[in-house]
Design a protein around this motif. Structure first.
Motif, short mmCIF file in Angstrom:
data_model
loop_
_atom_site.label_atom_id
_atom_site.label_comp_id
_atom_site.label_asym_id
_atom_site.label_seq_id
_atom_site.Cartn_x
_atom_site.Cartn_y
_atom_site.Cartn_z
N THR A 438 0.83 -1.20 0.00
CA THR A 438 0.00 0.00 0.00
C THR A 438 0.87 1.25 0.00
O THR A 438 0.63 2.19 -0.77
CB THR A 438 -0.93 0.00 1.22
OG1 THR A 438 -1.81 -1.14 1.16
CG2 THR A 438 -1.77 1.28 1.26
N ALA A 439 1.89 1.26 0.87
CA ALA A 439 2.77 2.42 0.96
C ALA A 439 3.54 2.65 -0.33
O ALA A 439 3.71 3.79 -0.78
CB ALA A 439 3.73 2.25 2.14
N MET A 440 4.00 1.56 -0.95
CA MET A 440 4.76 1.70 -2.19
C MET A 440 3.87 2.21 -3.32
O MET A 440 4.28 3.07 -4.11
CB MET A 440 5.41 0.37 -2.56
CG MET A 440 6.19 0.38 -3.89
SD MET A 440 7.47 1.66 -3.99
CE MET A 440 8.71 1.01 -2.86
N ALA A 441 2.66 1.69 -3.41
CA ALA A 441 1.74 2.14 -4.46
C ALA A 441 1.45 3.64 -4.32
O ALA A 441 1.41 4.38 -5.31
CB ALA A 441 0.44 1.34 -4.41
N GLU A 442 1.25 4.08 -3.09
CA GLU A 442 0.99 5.50 -2.86
C GLU A 442 2.21 6.35 -3.22
O GLU A 442 2.09 7.42 -3.82
CB GLU A 442 0.60 5.73 -1.39
CG GLU A 442 -0.76 5.12 -1.04
CD GLU A 442 -1.07 5.27 0.44
OE1 GLU A 442 -0.17 5.70 1.20
OE2 GLU A 442 -2.22 4.95 0.84
N TRP A 443 3.41 5.87 -2.87
CA TRP A 443 4.63 6.62 -3.17
C TRP A 443 4.87 6.70 -4.67
O TRP A 443 5.21 7.76 -5.19
CB TRP A 443 5.82 5.95 -2.47
CG TRP A 443 7.13 6.66 -2.70
CD1 TRP A 443 7.59 7.78 -2.07
CD2 TRP A 443 8.15 6.28 -3.64
NE1 TRP A 443 8.83 8.13 -2.54
CE2 TRP A 443 9.21 7.22 -3.51
CE3 TRP A 443 8.28 5.24 -4.56
CZ2 TRP A 443 10.37 7.15 -4.28
CZ3 TRP A 443 9.43 5.17 -5.32
CH2 TRP A 443 10.47 6.11 -5.19
#
Length: 453
Positions: A438-443
């Protein structure tokens, strides 16, 4: 190409990945590699870029429960050339990603050679450039002249450790009437490894042979250099206790030997100890001895390893070896974008920063390439969140580790921040990887929107 915007020194996995990331964003790159200019390291055998000098494994490819598998996926999401070529040249290895080392290196070399934004120059660089954006990705086998220059420029002595190489065996010299094909717990395709079984008596004799075997002698300047725990010579492990190997590279758990099958145990029983070999090339003609990095002298290796059941007539394509690896004290010397604090036109990438492992080295090269590309655009690229594998690894290198006792580190879940909510131990890894995705997709979404604007 006669001009360039950034100079990369070193054509290993980190330098190759950094060059690709920059070139794909339109940056003109000069990639300097000393192999091919009359120089060679103690471990390399070819002039190809991204040559794999030790194992051919990128380790676990499980992105749900393993930190390095998660790192694989994050790199794929960011267009990694190392992962693209690794996936294209994978060989059977259970749940791990192992590659045909020659096909892999050829593919990386071809991709970079053919890229219009990359100029590959076969030359040795002996000192850090005084100006111009530069990425130093010379790896753990940095030429002594450049290593000394880096030490002088940083005002601190480089740290070092020893790394060892495992032997490679010709497949047709292995006795399959004794050995058998299987993966531990039947993972992967279930038969991705060759297994050589040892009885208790054979194991104890082998263990003693490791203790007594003639070893490589160290020079005076090498005697205080520590080993890296993740690539420990097998004879050093043997010195730690008689059962150390049976709980490490010679672990028999989950490997049923069909050669000792009985009516009560039709699949066979676990041996007392086992030596595993993993496919090393796409043809399946070469197999490396898993976890058998060694500093035994060549004659001692041949004599002892041919006492292993199934390897009595083994022919070796390469014997094991030992070389000195050098890395800088990154938490002390580098900022969050991997720039040298005392000379911010210079970035470091790969194993020379103290990350350990093929994938980790390439991952740092990927991020350093992206940091440099953003700087050339007049922008600042925020590092990936600490909850991601890339962010956790970068954080450890630049600020998370204790600079007073900095040692090489593989990516692992211990580098990630704790979960906000309590999760049962059995679901913890899945929860960490879900949070990371989730964090990587947002970044990625945020950085792509910023670049488009």
């Amino acid at each position: 190409m006669t001009d360039y915007q950034i100079h990369i020194i070193g054509g290993g996995l980190a330098g190759s990945e950094a060059a690709w990331q920059l070139a794909e964003q339109g940056v003109k790159v000069r990639l300097s590699e000393m192999r091919g200019a009359g120089d060679m390291t103690p471990a390399h055998q070819t002039e190809r870029l991204a040559e794999l000098v030790c194992s051919n494994s990128f380790r676990s490819d499980d992105a749900e429960r393993n930190a390095v598998g998660l790192l694989h996926q994050e790199m794929r999401d960011l267009g990694s050339i190392i992962m693209r070529c690794g996936d294209a040249h994978k060989v059977p290895a259970g749940s791990a990603l192992a590659v045909d080392r020659d096909g892999f290196s050829d593919a990386v070399t071809d991709a970079l050679t053919q890229h219009p934004n990359i100029e590959i120059v076969r030359e040795r660089i002996d000192s850090l450039p005084e100006s111009g954006l530069t990425i130093v990705a010379t790896g753990p086998l940095t030429a002594l002249s450049l290593a000394e220059n880096i030490g002088a420029a940083t005002g601190t002595e480089a740290l070092a450790f020893f790394d060892a190489i495992a032997p490679i065996v010709h497949r047709d010299s292995i006795d399959m009437d004794i050995a058998w094909m299987a993966s531990r717990w039947d993972k992967g395709d279930g038969d991705d490894y060759i297994n050589c079984p040892l009885t208790k008596e054979q194991y104890l004799a082998f263990h003693q042979g490791l203790i007594d075997g003639e070893k490589t002698e160290f020079r005076d300047w090498e005697k205080d250099t520590p080993y890296f725990e993740g690539c420990m010579p097998i004879e050093v492990m043997a010195e730690r206790g008689v059962d150390t190997l049976r709980y490490g590279p010679m672990k028999p758990v989950g490997l049923d030997n069909p050669h000792n099958a009985t009516p009560e145990h039709p699949k066979g029983r676990w041996p007392y100890a086992v030596v595993q070999l993993r496919q090393d090339n796409a043809l399946g003609t070469l197999w490396n001895m898993v976890g058998f990095q060694t500093k035994l002298k060549y004659g001692a290796q041949v004599e002892l390893f041919r006492t292993i059941p199934g390897l009595e007539k083994a022919e070796f394509a390469r014997l094991g070896g030992l070389h000195r690896n050098t890395f800088i004290n990154a938490p002390k010397l580098l900022d969050r974008e991997m720039r040298l604090k005392s000379a911010q036109h210079i970035r470091f990438a790969g194993q020379i920063t103290g990350c350990e492992g093929y994938v980790e080295s390439a991952a740092i090269g990927l991020m350093v390439g992206r940091f440099a590309a953003a700087e050339l655009r007049g922008e600042t690229l925020s590092p990936p969140p600490a909850e991601t594998a890339l962010g956790a690894l970068l954080g450890h290198i630049t600020c998370g580790a204790d600079a007073r006792d900095y040692q090489p580190m593989n990516v692992n879940f211990g580098l990630f921040p704790p979960l906000a909510d309590r999760v049962h131990k059995k679901q913890r890894k899945e929860a960490i990887t879900a949070r990371a995705r989730t964090a990587m997709a947002e970044w990625i979404g945020k950085t792509e929107r910023k670049a488009a604007a």
